[in-house]
Design a protein around this motif. Structure first.
Motif, PDB file in Angstrom:
ATOM      1  N   LEU A 147      16.532  29.922  10.642  1.00 22.01           N
ATOM      2  CA  LEU A 147      15.274  29.340  10.169  1.00 22.01           C
ATOM      3  C   LEU A 147      14.850  29.977   8.852  1.00 22.01           C
ATOM      4  O   LEU A 147      14.421  29.292   7.923  1.00 22.01           O
ATOM      5  CB  LEU A 147      14.173  29.519  11.211  1.00 22.01           C
ATOM      6  CG  LEU A 147      14.243  28.611  12.426  1.00 22.01           C
ATOM      7  CD1 LEU A 147      13.211  29.030  13.460  1.00 22.01           C
ATOM      8  CD2 LEU A 147      14.037  27.163  12.027  1.00 22.01           C
ATOM      9  N   SER A 148      14.974  31.294   8.766  1.00 28.23           N
ATOM     10  CA  SER A 148      14.618  32.014   7.545  1.00 28.23           C
ATOM     11  C   SER A 148      15.502  31.570   6.378  1.00 28.23           C
ATOM     12  O   SER A 148      15.014  31.319   5.269  1.00 28.23           O
ATOM     13  CB  SER A 148      14.753  33.513   7.776  1.00 28.23           C
ATOM     14  OG  SER A 148      14.439  34.224   6.616  1.00 28.23           O
ATOM     15  N   GLN A 149      16.789  31.445   6.638  1.00 23.75           N
ATOM     16  CA  GLN A 149      17.733  31.015   5.607  1.00 23.75           C
ATOM     17  C   GLN A 149      17.402  29.588   5.146  1.00 23.75           C
ATOM     18  O   GLN A 149      17.392  29.304   3.948  1.00 23.75           O
ATOM     19  CB  GLN A 149      19.162  31.082   6.153  1.00 23.75           C
ATOM     20  CG  GLN A 149      20.227  30.746   5.154  1.00 23.75           C
ATOM     21  CD  GLN A 149      21.625  30.807   5.781  1.00 23.75           C
ATOM     22  OE1 GLN A 149      21.771  30.909   6.996  1.00 23.75           O
ATOM     23  NE2 GLN A 149      22.629  30.725   4.956  1.00 23.75           N
ATOM     24  N   GLY A 150      17.113  28.703   6.088  1.00 32.13           N
ATOM     25  CA  GLY A 150      16.763  27.327   5.744  1.00 32.13           C
ATOM     26  C   GLY A 150      15.489  27.261   4.917  1.00 32.13           C
ATOM     27  O   GLY A 150      15.401  26.511   3.936  1.00 32.13           O
ATOM     28  N   ARG A 151      14.488  28.056   5.287  1.00 31.77           N
ATOM     29  CA  ARG A 151      13.224  28.093   4.542  1.00 31.77           C
ATOM     30  C   ARG A 151      13.466  28.547   3.108  1.00 31.77           C
ATOM     31  O   ARG A 151      12.964  27.947   2.156  1.00 31.77           O
ATOM     32  CB  ARG A 151      12.234  29.022   5.240  1.00 31.77           C
ATOM     33  CG  ARG A 151      10.870  29.057   4.553  1.00 31.77           C
ATOM     34  CD  ARG A 151       9.926  30.073   5.170  1.00 31.77           C
ATOM     35  NE  ARG A 151      10.423  31.423   4.916  1.00 31.77           N
ATOM     36  CZ  ARG A 151      10.819  32.278   5.847  1.00 31.77           C
ATOM     37  NH1 ARG A 151      10.779  31.966   7.117  1.00 31.77           N
ATOM     38  NH2 ARG A 151      11.268  33.474   5.517  1.00 31.77           N
TER      39      ARG A 151
END
Length: 107
Positions: A54-58
């Protein structure tokens, strides 16, 4: 590039509104990560594998949004909204949307 979820930037004057900008990231999840996340769901706790995704996608979505804003001549993006969705087959999607603006230098 200044990026804010607020519609204005305190102490800054927006000179021009340049349009809506977006960035998208669709991230795949693999079988091992799904299995480990399932175990975490059963025993409780946080799933660091999914949190990392999720952090990478954000980060990717925000970076793409900033790049699109730069191409329009912006030096800031206001009113940023982040949306997260889960898609079929373990895919996760993050969309960042905001308004590209040009703020006056306050120097």
């Amino acid at each position: 590039m200044l990026v804010s979820t607020t519609p204005t930037l305190q102490g800054k004057e927006i000179e021009r509104y340049l349009g809506i900008v977006t960035g998208e990231a669709i991230m795949g999840a693999n079988v091992v990560r799904d299995f480990l996340a399932g175990i975490t769901d059963v025993i409780g706790g946080r799933s660091s594998a999914y949190e990392d995704k999720l952090s990478q996608g954000r980060e990717i979505a925000i970076r793409e949004m900033e790049d699109q804003a730069r191409r329009l001549g912006a030096n800031a993006v206001v009113g940023v909204d982040l949306d997260f969705e889960t898609l079929r087959d373990g895919m996760m999607m993050c969309v960042a949307t905001g308004t590209a603006v040009f703020i006056k230098d306050q120097y």
